[in-house]
Design a protein around this motif. Structure first.
Motif, PDB file in Angstrom:
ATOM      1  N   GLU A 189     -42.781 -41.657 -57.638  1.00  0.00           N
ATOM      2  CA  GLU A 189     -43.530 -41.700 -56.379  1.00  0.00           C
ATOM      3  C   GLU A 189     -45.031 -41.611 -56.659  1.00  0.00           C
ATOM      4  N   GLY A 190     -45.379 -40.768 -57.627  1.00  0.00           N
ATOM      5  CA  GLY A 190     -46.777 -40.674 -58.036  1.00  0.00           C
ATOM      6  C   GLY A 190     -47.281 -42.010 -58.559  1.00  0.00           C
ATOM      7  N   ILE A 191     -46.474 -42.664 -59.366  1.00  0.00           N
ATOM      8  CA  ILE A 191     -46.863 -43.966 -59.923  1.00  0.00           C
ATOM      9  C   ILE A 191     -47.082 -44.971 -58.800  1.00  0.00           C
ATOM     10  N   ASN A 192     -46.135 -44.964 -57.854  1.00  0.00           N
ATOM     11  CA  ASN A 192     -46.221 -45.907 -56.752  1.00  0.00           C
ATOM     12  C   ASN A 192     -47.467 -45.742 -55.917  1.00  0.00           C
ATOM     13  N   GLU A 193     -47.772 -44.491 -55.621  1.00  0.00           N
ATOM     14  CA  GLU A 193     -48.960 -44.218 -54.825  1.00  0.00           C
ATOM     15  C   GLU A 193     -50.200 -44.743 -55.519  1.00  0.00           C
ATOM     16  N   THR A 194     -50.247 -44.520 -56.835  1.00  0.00           N
ATOM     17  CA  THR A 194     -51.392 -44.969 -57.607  1.00  0.00           C
ATOM     18  C   THR A 194     -51.531 -46.482 -57.555  1.00  0.00           C
ATOM     19  N   LEU A 195     -50.394 -47.173 -57.631  1.00  0.00           N
ATOM     20  CA  LEU A 195     -50.454 -48.638 -57.695  1.00  0.00           C
ATOM     21  C   LEU A 195     -50.618 -49.287 -56.337  1.00  0.00           C
ATOM     22  N   ALA A 196     -50.229 -48.566 -55.292  1.00  0.00           N
ATOM     23  CA  ALA A 196     -50.189 -49.211 -53.977  1.00  0.00           C
ATOM     24  C   ALA A 196     -51.553 -49.292 -53.300  1.00  0.00           C
ATOM     25  N   ALA A 197     -52.509 -48.452 -53.760  1.00  0.00           N
ATOM     26  CA  ALA A 197     -53.812 -48.430 -53.099  1.00  0.00           C
ATOM     27  C   ALA A 197     -54.364 -49.843 -52.914  1.00  0.00           C
ATOM     28  N   LYS A 198     -54.616 -50.216 -51.705  1.00  0.00           N
ATOM     29  CA  LYS A 198     -55.028 -51.587 -51.431  1.00  0.00           C
ATOM     30  C   LYS A 198     -56.173 -51.606 -50.443  1.00  0.00           C
ATOM     31  N   ARG A 199     -57.110 -52.522 -50.680  1.00  0.00           N
ATOM     32  CA  ARG A 199     -58.266 -52.607 -49.798  1.00  0.00           C
ATOM     33  C   ARG A 199     -57.954 -53.520 -48.624  1.00  0.00           C
ATOM     34  N   LEU A 200     -58.275 -53.071 -47.440  1.00  0.00           N
ATOM     35  CA  LEU A 200     -58.022 -53.911 -46.269  1.00  0.00           C
ATOM     36  C   LEU A 200     -59.307 -54.611 -45.851  1.00  0.00           C
ATOM     37  N   PHE A 220     -50.185 -56.818 -65.786  1.00  0.00           N
ATOM     38  CA  PHE A 220     -49.831 -56.020 -66.962  1.00  0.00           C
ATOM     39  C   PHE A 220     -49.552 -54.577 -66.551  1.00  0.00           C
ATOM     40  N   VAL A 221     -50.445 -54.006 -65.747  1.00  0.00           N
ATOM     41  CA  VAL A 221     -50.289 -52.616 -65.334  1.00  0.00           C
ATOM     42  C   VAL A 221     -48.976 -52.433 -64.567  1.00  0.00           C
ATOM     43  N   ARG A 222     -48.714 -53.357 -63.647  1.00  0.00           N
ATOM     44  CA  ARG A 222     -47.506 -53.235 -62.831  1.00  0.00           C
ATOM     45  C   ARG A 222     -46.242 -53.434 -63.639  1.00  0.00           C
ATOM     46  N   SER A 223     -46.233 -54.485 -64.471  1.00  0.00           N
ATOM     47  CA  SER A 223     -44.989 -54.760 -65.177  1.00  0.00           C
ATOM     48  C   SER A 223     -44.721 -53.691 -66.236  1.00  0.00           C
ATOM     49  N   GLN A 224     -45.762 -53.182 -66.872  1.00  0.00           N
ATOM     50  CA  GLN A 224     -45.527 -52.123 -67.854  1.00  0.00           C
ATOM     51  C   GLN A 224     -45.034 -50.853 -67.169  1.00  0.00           C
ATOM     52  N   SER A 225     -45.644 -50.516 -66.025  1.00  0.00           N
ATOM     53  CA  SER A 225     -45.203 -49.319 -65.294  1.00  0.00           C
ATOM     54  C   SER A 225     -43.749 -49.462 -64.873  1.00  0.00           C
ATOM     55  N   THR A 226     -43.409 -50.642 -64.363  1.00  0.00           N
ATOM     56  CA  THR A 226     -42.040 -50.863 -63.920  1.00  0.00           C
ATOM     57  C   THR A 226     -41.083 -50.771 -65.100  1.00  0.00           C
ATOM     58  N   ALA A 281     -57.078 -48.329 -62.682  1.00  0.00           N
ATOM     59  CA  ALA A 281     -55.696 -48.273 -62.194  1.00  0.00           C
ATOM     60  C   ALA A 281     -54.762 -47.910 -63.346  1.00  0.00           C
ATOM     61  N   LEU A 282     -54.979 -48.529 -64.506  1.00  0.00           N
ATOM     62  CA  LEU A 282     -54.138 -48.218 -65.662  1.00  0.00           C
ATOM     63  C   LEU A 282     -54.312 -46.757 -66.069  1.00  0.00           C
ATOM     64  N   LYS A 283     -55.568 -46.340 -66.081  1.00  0.00           N
ATOM     65  CA  LYS A 283     -55.865 -44.975 -66.490  1.00  0.00           C
ATOM     66  C   LYS A 283     -55.156 -43.975 -65.563  1.00  0.00           C
ATOM     67  N   ALA A 284     -55.200 -44.263 -64.265  1.00  0.00           N
ATOM     68  CA  ALA A 284     -54.576 -43.356 -63.303  1.00  0.00           C
ATOM     69  C   ALA A 284     -53.056 -43.339 -63.471  1.00  0.00           C
ATOM     70  N   VAL A 285     -52.490 -44.502 -63.681  1.00  0.00           N
ATOM     71  CA  VAL A 285     -51.033 -44.572 -63.736  1.00  0.00           C
ATOM     72  C   VAL A 285     -50.517 -43.988 -65.056  1.00  0.00           C
ATOM     73  N   VAL A 286     -51.286 -44.131 -66.108  1.00  0.00           N
ATOM     74  CA  VAL A 286     -50.872 -43.610 -67.417  1.00  0.00           C
ATOM     75  C   VAL A 286     -50.729 -42.082 -67.382  1.00  0.00           C
ATOM     76  N   GLN A 287     -51.497 -41.438 -66.488  1.00  0.00           N
ATOM     77  CA  GLN A 287     -51.384 -39.985 -66.373  1.00  0.00           C
ATOM     78  C   GLN A 287     -49.978 -39.538 -65.990  1.00  0.00           C
TER      79      GLN A 287
END
Lengths: 886, 140
Positions: free
Chosen positions: A109-120, A70-76, A589-595
């Motif tokens: 770019e800001g949105i992308n950075e927020t969404l890309a954070a991934k745990r290794l 939901f977060v990704r598709s809405q942002s896109t 994640a949603l909260k961060a991207v909504v900013q």
């Protein structure tokens, strides 16, 4: 230079070129049509972008669950629509606002950075031996296996030998085979489907995983680790494979029972069993669970524990404290014959032992009839429920020595971890205790004393045990088989014979749960508690008694079920369900991207700061572009000399103080000259607006109290815009831009600025009406009061509204044509009748009187509307307005 | 709006066929292609107004296919329709001239409106004296 600009430069600054040939006229018409189409595309993208932003903000209010998809598709989607807005504005005013592309780029770019954070995954080895695992390795082997390793290593407790397949193993499986990309795609495409479709999706994904061969290296590593285990135990040892997902069994989210365990697996079936456990990450209830708890799909790496089978005589679960009452520090042991599956899945009511901790002493024994036991036979794959035999079924499944030994182990673990623990164990054929897992226990603070039952004695049944506290009402729905899950109505009371883990998928939909069997220790109880769904287990005869009971109230605290809805019981129940999403990874994640998306900084189009470079969010860009697009269309329509598209004065009996720009097909035919007769205007939203404007004669300015009048005078002297000798933004006239299905009105009534924009067509999803009202001559206090008044009346008629200072922004969308027309009538009426209202809104009683009058008028007007086509509206009011002039 | 020609490009045959059927029911002339390469071959032979294009496909991917379509038939409008929700890929598509970037699942009526809007844009561009090249989004 674009064709349209060339044409315009030829036309501008001189009178209409009468020598324009037919070809050139056709070309010009095409250019205008194209221009209008860009404007329409911009409006449609604008509408969509605002809709998505409001959906994202609504999701943050926490009343529904959502996933990363939901977060990704809405942002896109919102980024795409804003791009479309910028691009179409660029077509209307080439290169004039090109800076917006840069702003858009920075924001995305800001949105992308927020969404890309991934745990290794931590480390890259695929296998870890139990002997080398400690509690600090949860990132590699999952918390379940990290705890098993801790028990075996640091605590030297008896644990079956084995190894773990790590998160690195999982990652390689998912990535080298491209499974992850394929799963993401399928999840995305099916977002928002109902439980039935989700069920199909879940089995599709699981089949996909099970049928994908493991990477060769992984398969080899598994086989080597098994051979080593054989060497340490015995040749042909059978093993259990258990899920140990990252994040599973954390103290916040216990994934109780969401995943699969495979028991009694032989060496040559390890790959298949491993894939089966991995696939259970996408079981229906696991998908729903993650979604409801805001867990990001990518954060769940499925580690798997492989341990030698214990052929258990008896087994069960120990709680180092009472899970249902934080004030009770007794150790509680649930025990059955055979393997612990039947105590965990709630299919057999277990023996319960209550043990005091200091000194360790058995204070209560509850021995149940355990007619069945779950056993595995050494032959591969054979595990089943067996009858325990009449004599054995009534015997305690543990002797007192084992009970106290188990209690001591639980207390040790509690001391070691510094928190209450939930321990799963088995007793082997020679009486040896093996620990299978342990995890933090979440306790509930029980309230003092049970709530008294209502006097009426309306209880259908009472009894059973509180598996999850609270009370709720709903229609009874009996679940007997898995397929019943798909028919479960939202808000119903789930009634079942057994408390099986697979009903957990329904806990986000169920009001309450009642079962005949199942222990408070089971997975379903855990999940019910976590979701805050009241649950009553072990209610004898519940299915039969409740089957046709209809609406009932389940009082899990008072252990009773009442006929109908009993408010007294409901209000006694503790506070409602938790906001399950808040604080979760998906929510954050949603909260961060909504900013980057939703905040609006550009409020005032007249302010010097209203510039592309000050657009900090997608909402800013949207707002900026909309304003500019309307004014580009407007200036263009007004200034050029192409008669067909020039602004014309509305004519009804007399020329009126309304000007109209026909963007496309707003007139029924070509109208030459400078006037357009009302009957030639065929714009649907215009006609409704006009109907509202004329529906009720205006009473003239309302009687003004002295302070109101003074207030107007003071404001007038302080505001240069109100000085008639100054060039002023208020000197504009009332303009409509319109087409068959569109209207945009910009109007200055007296001191008030007002705009209406609406699209009304058969494309229901695209319909909208927006309204803006601002300004006024009275002091700020009264203007603010009036803004609230307008918002208040509009909300009465289904608009969403927002107030900023003395401005009102209201919107309504997505209704069918007929209903949209009604909304425009409301707007038309308000346009006329809120003029100068600020002068009378000095006190509450004036507010209430006027509100009642307006709501009454509007209700009557809408009710009196005959089905289309209606009689011509009464237009004398418009004539009056025309006479008043500017 | 009158009927027009739509080409669906998606490697997932089930999806392609079901969308094809549903759009045909709404009186559009619809054909399908299973890959970017196949789509370009169709475009060379047959009239197409709007292309519905998947993003992730084996062989030529959606973005490359989009660029190739815009070179071959600048006036043809392309709507990306994908299960791939990724802001960067979406923006790249828009910058390369896609009419829109939509995500599955897509309401069929909404898709139909998008197709109509895209086709209308194409018709209007055709009427103008010469085709307008798609603007690059990275204008600066």
């Amino acid at each position: 230079m674009s064709p349209i600009r060339r044409l315009i430069s030829r036309l501008s600054g001189k009178k209409r070129d009468r020598s324009l040939g037919e070809n050139e006229l056709a070309e010009l018409r095409a250019a205008f049509a194209s221009r209008y189409h860009h404007f329409k595309l911009l409006l449609s993208a604008n509408n969509k972008a605002l809709e998505i932003m409001s959906e994202m903000e609504k999701a943050l209010s926490g009343d529904r669950s959502f996933s990363m998809s939901f977060v990704r598709s809405q942002s896109t989607a919102v980024a795409v629509n804003v791009f479309s807005i910028v691009k179409n504005l660029d077509e209307l005013a080439p290169d004039k606002y090109a800076e917006l592309y840069e702003r858009l780029k920075a924001i995305r770019e800001g949105i992308n950075e927020t969404l890309a954070a991934k745990r290794l995954p931590e480390g890259d080895r695929m296998v870890a031996q139990l002997s080398e695992i400690g509690r600090d390795m949860a990132g590699l082997v999952g918390s379940k296996m990290a705890n098993v390793g801790e028990m075996a290593g640091a605590l030297e407790l008896p644990v079956p030998d084995g190894f773990a397949l790590t998160s690195a193993a999982y990652q390689r499986f998912m990535e080298e085979t491209n499974l992850q990309a394929e799963i993401d795609r399928r999840l995305q495409s099916r977002e928002g489907e109902n439980l039935g479709d989700l069920y199909a999706l879940s089995s599709e994904i699981q089949n996909l995983i099970v049928s994908t061969p493991l990477p060769e290296e992984l398969s080899k590593a598994i086989s080597v680790a098994y051979t080593e285990l054989e060497e340490r135990t015995h040749k042909g040892v059978t093993v259990s494979l258990r899920s140990s997902a990252l994040g599973e069994d954390g103290s916040d989210t216990s994934f109780a029972g969401q995943y699969r365990s495979v028991l009694n697996v032989s060496g040559d079936n390890l790959d298949a069993a491993y894939k089966e456990v991995v696939a259970s990450k996408y079981g229906l209830h696991a998908i729903v669970y993650r979604q409801n708890r805001g867990i990001r799909d990518e954060d769940v790496a499925m580690c798997v524990g492989v341990m030698a089978m214990v052929h258990a005589v008896s087994s069960g679960v120990t709680y180092s404290r009472n899970p249902l009452d934080a004030k009770d520090d007794s150790v509680i042991i649930n025990s059955v014959w055979g393997l612990p599956k039947s105590v965990v899945d709630g299919s057999v009511a277990p023996d319960t032992f209550v043990v005091s901790r200091d000194p360790v002493r058995i204070s209560r024994r509850d021995i149940r009839v355990k007619a069945q036991k779950f056993v595995c036979y050494p032959e591969e794959g054979v595990c089943r429920m067996d009858l325990t035999g009449k004599e054995k079924s009534v015997l305690p499944s543990l002797d007192d020595d084992h009970v106290t030994a188990l209690a001591r182990i639980a207390l040790n673990l509690e001391a070691h971890y510094g928190a209450a623990q939930d321990v799963e164990w088995a007793v082997g054929p020679h009486g040896t205790i093996y620990l299978l897992q342990c995890r933090p226990l979440k306790q509930i603070t029980a309230e003092n004393g049970r709530k008294g039952l209502p006097e009426s004695g309306s209880a259908i049944i009472s009894g059973g045990g509180t598996a999850s506290p609270g009370a709720a009402a709903g229609e009874v729905f009996v679940i007997r088989k898995s397929s019943d899950v798909l028919r479960f109505p939202k808000g119903a009371v789930l009634v079942a014979e057994q408390a099986l883990p697979r009903w957990a998928a329904l806990l986000s939909e169920a009001a309450a749960v009642v079962t005949e069997q199942g222990s408070l220790a089971g997975h379903l109880a855990n999940v019910a508690r976590e979701f805050g769904v009241p649950a009553l287990f072990g209610v004898p005869g519940a299915v039969g008694l409740l089957e046709n009971a209809g609406l009932v109230t389940v009082d899990a605290d008072g252990c009773a079920i009442h006929r109908g809805r009993v408010e007294e019981v409901l209000s006694n129940a503790r506070a409602g369900r938790k906001n399950l999403m808040e604080g979760t990874a998906v929510f954050e994640a949603l909260k961060a991207v909504v900013q980057w998306i939703a905040p609006l900084n550009l409020l005032d189009p007249d302010a010097p700061a209203f510039k592309p470079k000050n657009c900090r969010t997608l909402h800013d860009i949207t707002r900026f572009c909309h304003e500019k697009a309307v004014s580009e269309m407007f200036a263009f329509g007004r200034e050029h000399h192409f008669s067909e598209r020039a602004s014309k004065q509305l004519y009804y009996k007399v020329p009126m103080q309304w000007w109209i720009i026909n963007l496309d097909d707003g007139f029924d035919k070509d109208v030459p000259g400078k006037l357009v007769p009302l009957e030639n205007v065929v714009s649907v939203p215009f006609k409704s607006l006009w109907e509202g404007i004329n529906a009720e004669p205006w009473q003239g300015p309302p009687p003004v109290d002295t302070r109101g009048f003074m207030s107007v005078l003071l404001e007038a002297s302080a505001n240069p815009n109100l000085d008639p000798s100054m060039p002023s933004q208020y000197a504009n006239r009332n303009y409509f831009m319109l087409s068959k299905n569109f209207v945009s009105l910009t109007s200055r009534f007296g001191f008030h600025f007002c705009s209406v924009e609406a699209l009304v067509s058969a494309r229901q999803g695209e319909n909208y009406a927006s309204f803006q009202f601002k300004g006024g001559a009275a002091d700020l206090n009264r203007r603010v009061r009036r803004a609230h008044f307008v918002a208040d009346v509009l909300e009465e008629f289904g608009f969403r509204s927002e107030i900023k200072d003395d401005g009102v922004f209201a919107r309504v969308e997505g209704h069918p044509e007929a209903l949209m027309e009604e909304k425009l009538i409301v707007l038309g009426y308000l346009l006329m009748h809120t003029r100068q209202l600020d002068m009378v809104l000095a006190n509450d009683s004036a507010y209430a009187t006027h509100r009642a009058k307006m709501v009454g008028d509007l209700t009557r007007i809408l009710a009196a509307r005959p089905p289309k086509p209606g009689p011509p509206p009464e237009e004398k009011e418009a004539a009056r307005l025309a006479a008043e002039g500017e | 709006m009158d009927t027009f020609d739509v080409l669906i490009v998606d490697d997932e045959a089930d999806f392609r066929d079901s969308l094809l059927k549903r759009l045909k029911k709404r009186n559009l002339n619809v054909s399908g292609a299973g890959s970017g390469e196949e789509a370009l071959a169709v475009l060379k032979e047959e009239p197409v107004d709007v292309v519905i294009l998947d993003v992730k496909m084996p062989g030529m991917n959606g973005i490359d296919t989009l660029s190739a379509i815009k070179r071959l038939r600048p006036l043809v409008e392309v709507i990306m329709l994908t299960g791939h929700a990724n802001v960067e890929v979406a923006m790249e598509g828009m910058e390369k001239g896609a009419f829109d970037y939509l995500m599955k699942p897509m309401d069929i009526d909404e898709l139909l409106y998008k197709l109509q809007d895209a086709c209308k844009k194409k018709r209007l561009n055709e009427k103008r004296e010469r085709p307008v090249a798609p603007r690059s989004g990275s204008a600066a």
